[in-house]
Enzyme design. Sequence first.
Site, PDB file in Angstrom:
ATOM      1  N   ALA A  10       0.826  -1.213   0.000  1.00 55.67           N
ATOM      2  CA  ALA A  10       0.000   0.000   0.000  1.00 55.67           C
ATOM      3  C   ALA A  10       0.856   1.257   0.000  1.00 55.67           C
ATOM      4  O   ALA A  10       0.355   2.360   0.149  1.00 55.67           O
ATOM      5  CB  ALA A  10      -0.922  -0.009   1.219  1.00 55.67           C
ATOM      6  N   SER A  55       7.839  -3.319   3.886  1.00 55.74           N
ATOM      7  CA  SER A  55       9.125  -4.012   3.710  1.00 55.74           C
ATOM      8  C   SER A  55      10.226  -3.339   4.527  1.00 55.74           C
ATOM      9  O   SER A  55      11.008  -4.013   5.197  1.00 55.74           O
ATOM     10  CB  SER A  55       9.508  -4.079   2.235  1.00 55.74           C
ATOM     11  OG  SER A  55       9.480  -2.802   1.657  1.00 55.74           O
ATOM     12  N   ASP A 115      12.592   5.348   3.522  1.00 55.58           N
ATOM     13  CA  ASP A 115      11.667   4.484   4.266  1.00 55.58           C
ATOM     14  C   ASP A 115      12.322   3.930   5.524  1.00 55.58           C
ATOM     15  O   ASP A 115      11.743   3.924   6.608  1.00 55.58           O
ATOM     16  CB  ASP A 115      11.219   3.303   3.390  1.00 55.58           C
ATOM     17  CG  ASP A 115      10.560   3.774   2.105  1.00 55.58           C
ATOM     18  OD1 ASP A 115      10.270   4.978   1.998  1.00 55.58           O
ATOM     19  OD2 ASP A 115      10.350   2.932   1.213  1.00 55.58           O
ATOM     20  N   TYR A 124      10.507   1.352 -10.834  1.00 52.28           N
ATOM     21  CA  TYR A 124      11.247   2.186  -9.873  1.00 52.28           C
ATOM     22  C   TYR A 124      12.709   2.279 -10.297  1.00 52.28           C
ATOM     23  O   TYR A 124      13.284   3.358 -10.385  1.00 52.28           O
ATOM     24  CB  TYR A 124      11.136   1.563  -8.476  1.00 52.28           C
ATOM     25  CG  TYR A 124      11.775   2.377  -7.385  1.00 52.28           C
ATOM     26  CD1 TYR A 124      11.022   3.296  -6.660  1.00 52.28           C
ATOM     27  CD2 TYR A 124      13.124   2.246  -7.076  1.00 52.28           C
ATOM     28  CE1 TYR A 124      11.607   4.053  -5.651  1.00 52.28           C
ATOM     29  CE2 TYR A 124      13.710   2.998  -6.075  1.00 52.28           C
ATOM     30  CZ  TYR A 124      12.943   3.899  -5.364  1.00 52.28           C
ATOM     31  OH  TYR A 124      13.533   4.642  -4.375  1.00 52.28           O
TER      32      TYR A 124
HETATM   33  C1  GLA Z   1       9.926   3.958  -2.244  1.00 59.23           C
HETATM   34  C2  GLA Z   1      11.417   3.869  -1.912  1.00 59.23           C
HETATM   35  C3  GLA Z   1      11.915   5.164  -1.265  1.00 59.23           C
HETATM   36  C4  GLA Z   1      11.514   6.389  -2.085  1.00 59.23           C
HETATM   37  C5  GLA Z   1      10.039   6.338  -2.463  1.00 59.23           C
HETATM   38  C6  GLA Z   1       9.661   7.427  -3.430  1.00 59.23           C
HETATM   39  O1  GLA Z   1       9.172   4.042  -1.070  1.00 59.23           O
HETATM   40  O2  GLA Z   1      11.674   2.787  -1.061  1.00 59.23           O
HETATM   41  O3  GLA Z   1      13.312   5.099  -1.094  1.00 59.23           O
HETATM   42  O4  GLA Z   1      12.328   6.525  -3.207  1.00 59.23           O
HETATM   43  O5  GLA Z   1       9.666   5.095  -3.049  1.00 59.23           O
HETATM   44  O6  GLA Z   1       9.823   8.672  -2.854  1.00 59.23           O
END
Ligand code: GLA
Length: 385
Positions: free
Chosen positions: A123, A128, A172, A222
Amino acid sequence: MIKSLKNTVEDTFIEKFNTKPIVVCSPGRINLIGEHTDYNMGFVLPAAIDKAMYMAIAKRNDDTINLFALDLNDSFSTTISNYTQSDKEWPNYMIGVVDELLKMGKKLGGFNAVFAGDVPLGAGLSSSAALECATVFALDNIFNLGLSQLQMAQIAQMAEREFVGVKCGIMDQFASVFGKKNHVIKLDCRSLAYEYVPFNLAGIKIVLFDSMVKHSLASSEYNVRSQQCQQGVVLIQQKYPEVNTLRDATIQMVDECLSQGDIKIYNRCKFVVEEITRLQAACQYLTAGNLAAFGQQMYQTHQGLSQLYEVSCPELDFIASCAQQETDILGARMMGGGFGGCIIALVNEHATTQIIERIKNAYHTQLGKQMKVYEVNIENGTRLV
Ligand code: GLA
């Protein structure tokens, strides 16, 4: 009474392994603004939330690792001396941490672990990272590794990049480890300097509208975004050798060096450079208490993520546009890596119930889909419970 997640993992652990574990809690995160800026060495504004992974863990006397994912009712075993990537996804987040620690020369033995959580999976709330950070914090504790918080966040990030294969930035894992109740973290991803900015906004709720679209494209796309940004940097460097990352670039440089070339590279870089500037403006509005202006920056971020960075999806765009029509929503945007997940919205508390109903209904009647909605609070980061 419903058993707490802490008690649930603890009791399951004792049933399975007959010893008493320690229990670690590591939260998911939100990000107010500053998306896809972390791996471009810009700024982010995340916070840890009151949805978390709980992990019960204890050492063994041999080198076996036994993992049990309670929510999935699935187990996995391997050894410290002979582990590999698993086809199942979830063990990799934990074994990836083991791998990083061993590569650093840390001495580990076998261990048993049971975990469960209420961070919704896929979500965009970094379940993770929560699992990685719970693992590194727990291993630091049971094996007395003496890691600093920053090392824990970095090891967790490396586990994701190297063992899981998503070339993520530090946001994160940093947010999960460093979270502080009622504060957002303004993190400079280049220097790793950070500042806690108070975010206890009376009368305002943080509401997450979960599109329920699972971001399955997220990891491959990504990495493509990250490469496109790097390609942009290489082109800018031909004229401006001092530019090492998009953090060092200005919008004039992007226009001058990229506007005649591949439109995708141009758009990606334009978004990132604008987003870094937008975050600075948003932070000033936040400190000045001007949430209306802060919210407008969030809407602009959504537009950029959707049109320039192309990481949104029709469902997220629909929810964002519903939000924009609500006068009691100050700002809203898609959050996290993209391709699904949540819209984060700042909502005037008195109108929250009605707004949630309206947006849920619109999503159902116009797209034929069900969403989930979470009201979240900002909490402390990874800790023993
Ligand atoms: C994911 C990645 C983060 C960041 C975001 C986008 O959550 O794990 O490091 O790059 O996307 O801001």
